[in-house]
Design a protein around this motif. Sequence first.
Motif, PDB file in Angstrom:
ATOM      1  N   HIS A 111       0.847  -1.185   0.000  1.00  0.00           N
ATOM      2  CA  HIS A 111       0.000   0.000   0.000  1.00  0.00           C
ATOM      3  C   HIS A 111       0.890   1.246   0.000  1.00  0.00           C
ATOM      4  CE1 HIS A 111      -3.425  -2.453   2.111  1.00  0.00           C
ATOM      5  NE2 HIS A 111      -3.218  -2.815   0.854  1.00  0.00           N
ATOM      6  N   PHE A 112       0.423   2.294  -0.646  1.00  0.00           N
ATOM      7  CA  PHE A 112       1.173   3.546  -0.717  1.00  0.00           C
ATOM      8  C   PHE A 112       0.384   4.660  -0.029  1.00  0.00           C
ATOM      9  CE2 PHE A 112       2.420   0.861  -4.204  1.00  0.00           C
ATOM     10  CZ  PHE A 112       3.803   0.981  -4.243  1.00  0.00           C
ATOM     11  N   GLU A 113       1.096   5.487   0.726  1.00  0.00           N
ATOM     12  CA  GLU A 113       0.424   6.580   1.428  1.00  0.00           C
ATOM     13  C   GLU A 113       1.184   7.892   1.227  1.00  0.00           C
ATOM     14  OE1 GLU A 113       0.348   5.534   5.557  1.00  0.00           O
ATOM     15  OE2 GLU A 113       2.469   5.995   5.875  1.00  0.00           O
ATOM     16  N   ASN A 114       0.474   8.986   1.529  1.00  0.00           N
ATOM     17  CA  ASN A 114       1.027  10.346   1.447  1.00  0.00           C
ATOM     18  C   ASN A 114       1.439  10.746   0.037  1.00  0.00           C
ATOM     19  OD1 ASN A 114       0.689  10.841   4.226  1.00  0.00           O
ATOM     20  ND2 ASN A 114       2.639   9.832   4.699  1.00  0.00           N
ATOM     21  N   GLU A 115       0.633  10.351  -0.953  1.00  0.00           N
ATOM     22  CA  GLU A 115       0.897  10.801  -2.326  1.00  0.00           C
ATOM     23  C   GLU A 115       0.813  12.322  -2.414  1.00  0.00           C
ATOM     24  OE1 GLU A 115      -1.064   8.824  -5.528  1.00  0.00           O
ATOM     25  OE2 GLU A 115      -1.142   6.897  -4.478  1.00  0.00           O
ATOM     26  N   ASP A 116      -0.048  12.923  -1.562  1.00  0.00           N
ATOM     27  CA  ASP A 116      -0.207  14.380  -1.582  1.00  0.00           C
ATOM     28  C   ASP A 116       1.004  15.103  -0.998  1.00  0.00           C
ATOM     29  OD1 ASP A 116      -0.794  13.291   0.919  1.00  0.00           O
ATOM     30  OD2 ASP A 116      -2.089  14.961   1.483  1.00  0.00           O
ATOM     31  N   LYS A 117       1.926  14.328  -0.409  1.00  0.00           N
ATOM     32  CA  LYS A 117       3.134  14.929   0.155  1.00  0.00           C
ATOM     33  C   LYS A 117       4.380  14.589  -0.668  1.00  0.00           C
ATOM     34  CE  LYS A 117       1.260  14.854   4.869  1.00  0.00           C
ATOM     35  NZ  LYS A 117       1.438  14.352   6.264  1.00  0.00           N
ATOM     36  N   ALA A 118       4.152  14.057  -1.868  1.00  0.00           N
ATOM     37  CA  ALA A 118       5.258  13.719  -2.760  1.00  0.00           C
ATOM     38  C   ALA A 118       5.372  14.809  -3.817  1.00  0.00           C
ATOM     39  CB  ALA A 118       5.018  12.364  -3.418  1.00  0.00           C
ATOM     40  N   PRO A 119       6.431  15.631  -3.789  1.00  0.00           N
ATOM     41  CA  PRO A 119       6.598  16.710  -4.766  1.00  0.00           C
ATOM     42  C   PRO A 119       6.511  16.220  -6.211  1.00  0.00           C
ATOM     43  CG  PRO A 119       8.230  16.899  -3.021  1.00  0.00           C
ATOM     44  CD  PRO A 119       7.543  15.586  -2.817  1.00  0.00           C
ATOM     45  N   GLY A 120       7.056  15.026  -6.465  1.00  0.00           N
ATOM     46  CA  GLY A 120       7.031  14.499  -7.827  1.00  0.00           C
ATOM     47  C   GLY A 120       5.627  14.257  -8.341  1.00  0.00           C
ATOM     48  N   ILE A 121       4.744  13.800  -7.474  1.00  0.00           N
ATOM     49  CA  ILE A 121       3.356  13.538  -7.874  1.00  0.00           C
ATOM     50  C   ILE A 121       2.559  14.842  -7.921  1.00  0.00           C
ATOM     51  CG2 ILE A 121       1.216  12.365  -7.195  1.00  0.00           C
ATOM     52  CD1 ILE A 121       2.922  10.110  -6.060  1.00  0.00           C
ATOM     53  N   LYS A 122       2.814  15.738  -6.978  1.00  0.00           N
ATOM     54  CA  LYS A 122       2.105  17.021  -6.949  1.00  0.00           C
ATOM     55  C   LYS A 122       2.417  17.853  -8.193  1.00  0.00           C
ATOM     56  CE  LYS A 122       1.685  19.284  -3.086  1.00  0.00           C
ATOM     57  NZ  LYS A 122       2.020  19.986  -1.825  1.00  0.00           N
ATOM     58  N   SER A 123       3.599  17.660  -8.739  1.00  0.00           N
ATOM     59  CA  SER A 123       3.979  18.426  -9.928  1.00  0.00           C
ATOM     60  C   SER A 123       3.538  17.741 -11.222  1.00  0.00           C
ATOM     61  CB  SER A 123       5.496  18.638  -9.960  1.00  0.00           C
ATOM     62  OG  SER A 123       6.178  17.390 -10.074  1.00  0.00           O
ATOM     63  N   GLY A 124       2.792  16.658 -11.106  1.00  0.00           N
ATOM     64  CA  GLY A 124       2.273  15.977 -12.287  1.00  0.00           C
ATOM     65  C   GLY A 124       2.892  14.633 -12.583  1.00  0.00           C
ATOM     66  N   GLY A 125       3.867  14.232 -11.774  1.00  0.00           N
ATOM     67  CA  GLY A 125       4.485  12.926 -11.974  1.00  0.00           C
ATOM     68  C   GLY A 125       3.511  11.789 -11.682  1.00  0.00           C
ATOM     69  N   VAL A 126       3.864  10.608 -12.122  1.00  0.00           N
ATOM     70  CA  VAL A 126       2.985   9.438 -11.984  1.00  0.00           C
ATOM     71  C   VAL A 126       3.676   8.358 -11.162  1.00  0.00           C
ATOM     72  CG1 VAL A 126       1.759   7.616 -13.234  1.00  0.00           C
ATOM     73  CG2 VAL A 126       1.910   9.922 -14.208  1.00  0.00           C
ATOM     74  N   LEU A 127       2.926   7.769 -10.223  1.00  0.00           N
ATOM     75  CA  LEU A 127       3.447   6.649  -9.442  1.00  0.00           C
ATOM     76  C   LEU A 127       3.352   5.390 -10.297  1.00  0.00           C
ATOM     77  CD1 LEU A 127       4.460   5.452  -6.754  1.00  0.00           C
ATOM     78  CD2 LEU A 127       2.054   5.115  -6.110  1.00  0.00           C
ATOM     79  N   ASN A 128       4.492   4.861 -10.666  1.00  0.00           N
ATOM     80  CA  ASN A 128       4.550   3.645 -11.468  1.00  0.00           C
ATOM     81  C   ASN A 128       4.828   2.460 -10.544  1.00  0.00           C
ATOM     82  OD1 ASN A 128       4.920   1.833 -13.706  1.00  0.00           O
ATOM     83  ND2 ASN A 128       7.122   2.084 -13.478  1.00  0.00           N
ATOM     84  N   ILE A 129       3.804   1.639 -10.297  1.00  0.00           N
ATOM     85  CA  ILE A 129       3.939   0.515  -9.366  1.00  0.00           C
ATOM     86  C   ILE A 129       4.499  -0.698 -10.102  1.00  0.00           C
ATOM     87  CG2 ILE A 129       2.743  -1.008  -7.753  1.00  0.00           C
ATOM     88  CD1 ILE A 129       0.647   1.189  -7.392  1.00  0.00           C
ATOM     89  N   VAL A 130       5.690  -1.096  -9.720  1.00  0.00           N
ATOM     90  CA  VAL A 130       6.358  -2.243 -10.336  1.00  0.00           C
ATOM     91  C   VAL A 130       5.864  -3.547  -9.715  1.00  0.00           C
ATOM     92  CG1 VAL A 130       8.601  -3.327 -10.784  1.00  0.00           C
ATOM     93  CG2 VAL A 130       8.390  -0.827 -10.823  1.00  0.00           C
ATOM     94  N   ARG A 131       5.664  -3.529  -8.379  1.00  0.00           N
ATOM     95  CA  ARG A 131       5.181  -4.716  -7.670  1.00  0.00           C
ATOM     96  C   ARG A 131       4.004  -4.328  -6.782  1.00  0.00           C
ATOM     97  NH1 ARG A 131       8.781  -9.092  -7.467  1.00  0.00           N
ATOM     98  NH2 ARG A 131      10.779  -8.672  -8.491  1.00  0.00           N
ATOM     99  N   HIS A 132       2.860  -4.939  -7.061  1.00  0.00           N
ATOM    100  CA  HIS A 132       1.683  -4.688  -6.225  1.00  0.00           C
ATOM    101  C   HIS A 132       1.720  -5.530  -4.950  1.00  0.00           C
ATOM    102  CE1 HIS A 132      -0.663  -2.125  -8.984  1.00  0.00           C
ATOM    103  NE2 HIS A 132      -0.034  -2.805  -9.930  1.00  0.00           N
ATOM    104  N   ASP A 133       2.559  -6.566  -4.943  1.00  0.00           N
ATOM    105  CA  ASP A 133       2.758  -7.364  -3.735  1.00  0.00           C
ATOM    106  C   ASP A 133       4.189  -7.879  -3.705  1.00  0.00           C
ATOM    107  OD1 ASP A 133       2.774  -9.805  -5.343  1.00  0.00           O
ATOM    108  OD2 ASP A 133       0.611  -9.637  -5.407  1.00  0.00           O
ATOM    109  N   VAL A 134       4.623  -8.277  -2.529  1.00  0.00           N
ATOM    110  CA  VAL A 134       5.986  -8.773  -2.331  1.00  0.00           C
ATOM    111  C   VAL A 134       5.909 -10.149  -1.678  1.00  0.00           C
ATOM    112  CG1 VAL A 134       8.167  -8.420  -1.125  1.00  0.00           C
ATOM    113  CG2 VAL A 134       6.974  -6.457  -2.121  1.00  0.00           C
TER     114      VAL A 134
END
Length: 210
Positions: A111-134
């Motif tokens: 699970h991912f949290e605090n996307e709103d606190k990631a400058p890269g995402i706030k500036s328009g970047g995209v979270l690219n999930i390589v592994r949804h589980d480990v």
Amino acid sequence: MSQETYELKAEARERVGKGSARELRRNGMIPAVIYGDKQAPISIAINTNEVTKRIHAGGFMTTIATINVDGKKYQVLPKDYQLDPVRDFTMHVDFLRVSRDSQVTVAIPVHFENEDKAPGIKSGGVLNIVRHDVEVHCPANAIPEAFTVDLTGKKVGDSIHISDVTLPKNVSPVITDRDFTIATIVAPLVAVEDEATETVEAEGEEKSED
């Protein structure tokens, strides 16, 4: 820990094979097997609705269950289930016997949290999930419910590796030969396409000048 344990009632079945399985399904039951712990496998039948509810509730593959087979109880961990490819109903379930000292291999969701606190995402970047589980090795009585990744401060170009995840005691990843990537923050697709277009146009201008 995963969700609380639960109990399923089951019946031992002596007949096996496709004909017997079809008959069970017509009667609202699913063929299943309990195996492992150096004991002979046990063929059982469990209620279709009960199992389907557990599967759709989430955490099915990471939650220890008790199966009551005609009064005898077994502690198990679901290891696999098959769905009908057309009608999407459960056709078969495999359960692994576990004990207090059992070590199991399970895939834990990320699970991912605090996307709103990631400058890269706030500036328009995209979270690219390589592994949804480990996939990890862990004690059967201490299976993590999920791994949480904090995206605070992450910028475009940053990567999150397994070393960035705090694993509980006695939990270790199956992959040990590298610090594998779980997710990256990449530039917006539009920006990448614009950059590619500019490159093509620049190359075209160079050819024209030649």
